[in-house]
Scaffold this active site. Structure first.
Site, short mmCIF file in Angstrom:
data_model
loop_
_atom_site.label_atom_id
_atom_site.label_comp_id
_atom_site.label_asym_id
_atom_site.label_seq_id
_atom_site.Cartn_x
_atom_site.Cartn_y
_atom_site.Cartn_z
N ASP A 53 -7.70 9.64 9.79
CA ASP A 53 -8.56 10.18 10.85
C ASP A 53 -9.95 9.57 10.83
O ASP A 53 -10.89 10.12 11.40
CB ASP A 53 -8.66 11.70 10.71
CG ASP A 53 -9.30 12.13 9.39
OD1 ASP A 53 -9.50 11.25 8.52
OD2 ASP A 53 -9.59 13.33 9.22
N CYS A 56 -10.55 8.46 5.80
CA CYS A 56 -9.60 8.25 4.71
C CYS A 56 -10.27 7.89 3.38
O CYS A 56 -9.82 8.34 2.32
CB CYS A 56 -8.56 7.20 5.10
SG CYS A 56 -9.20 5.56 5.44
N HIS A 161 -6.88 1.13 5.76
CA HIS A 161 -6.59 2.49 5.29
C HIS A 161 -6.63 2.60 3.77
O HIS A 161 -6.16 1.71 3.05
CB HIS A 161 -5.22 2.94 5.79
CG HIS A 161 -4.93 4.38 5.47
ND1 HIS A 161 -5.58 5.43 6.09
CD2 HIS A 161 -4.07 4.94 4.57
CE1 HIS A 161 -5.13 6.57 5.61
NE2 HIS A 161 -4.22 6.31 4.69
#
Length: 249
Positions: A53, A56, A161
């Site tokens: 979102d 991370c 990520h």
């Protein structure tokens, strides 16, 4: 076929192309994650999935510190405050296109991605050595200055990520268990770390003798051991300092 029909056909073709690219990206990402999981498993580790979102990195650090990812707003707040309190030391790490104040305001917002600077600050704030795992066994350690400091293990993949990493024996119900990598793995990291950086770093020290040695070394490692980027930052910093002194006069 009329004009409207052609437009609908073109729009449908673009949508199909977009979906195809997205599908290929998902397949690529899934393959990379699967490979990373296998590599971690061989090291006696497991990947802990973190929400995607925009928070991370901060969620991952929250999992390492508290045992769950829900404390990410507090993690973000502490990191941003540390950056504000140490502007002189940390501003050289930032891109020239953005002012220090704008950077801090932006980074304080929910959903804004954190990066290398925030990782470095986290290591300093919580006195941890942060080991960042990537696919193909690549690892980078963010040092806090204490070689005996506890380690946090996280991973970074797809160039976007972060996830948390824990021992394979960890039941994930509390703060992470200590992680210990195989001895041969640690030796490998130490050997591959020597790639001629010392010569470049020593050259920079001679070129900028007025620069604090610890600050220079930190900047060097934060900018991926790239002498050209370090030199650019230091030159820009010197110009700012000279302009400030002129204004005071």
């Amino acid at each position: 076929m009329g004009r409207e029909g052609k437009q609908r056909k073109l729009k449908r073709a673009k949508a199909e192309q977009k979906m195809s690219k997205k599908k290929n990206l998902i397949q690529t990402n899934s393959a990379e994650i699967a490979r990373l999981r296998q590599e971690l498993h061989r090291l006696g580790l497991q990947l802990v999935t973190i929400d995607s979102d925009g928070n991370c990195l901060f969620r991952t650090l929250s999992d390492q510190l508290y045992g769950d990812q829900t404390h990410f707003p507090d993690i973000r707040k502490e990191i941003v405050q540390y950056i504000k309190d140490h502007q002189e030391n940390l501003e050289p790490f930032m891109e020239d296109e953005e002012t220090f104040d704008n950077y801090c305001r932006r980074m304080a917002e929910d959903g804004v991605w954190g990066g290398n600077l925030e990782l470095y600050v986290a290591a300093l704030v919580w006195k941890r050595r942060i080991v960042v795992h990537q696919v193909d066994g690549n690892r980078t350690t963010i040092d806090c200055g204490d070689p005996k400091a506890p380690e946090w293990h996280i991973c970074y993949y797809n160039d976007e990520h972060y996830d948390s990493i824990r021992s394979a024996d960890d039941d994930l119900t509390s703060a992470p268990l200590p992680v210990s990598l195989p001895n041969e793995d640690k030796i490998c990291v130490e050997i591959t770390a020597d790639n001629g950086e010392d010569k470049a770093l020593e050259s920079l020290k001679k070129e900028f003798p007025q620069m604090d040695v610890d600050e220079l070394e930190s900047l060097y490692h934060q900018l991926n051991s790239d002498p050209a980027r370090v030199r650019k930052k230091l030159i820009a910093k010197n110009k700012k300092s000279k302009n400030f002194q002129k204004k005071r006069r």
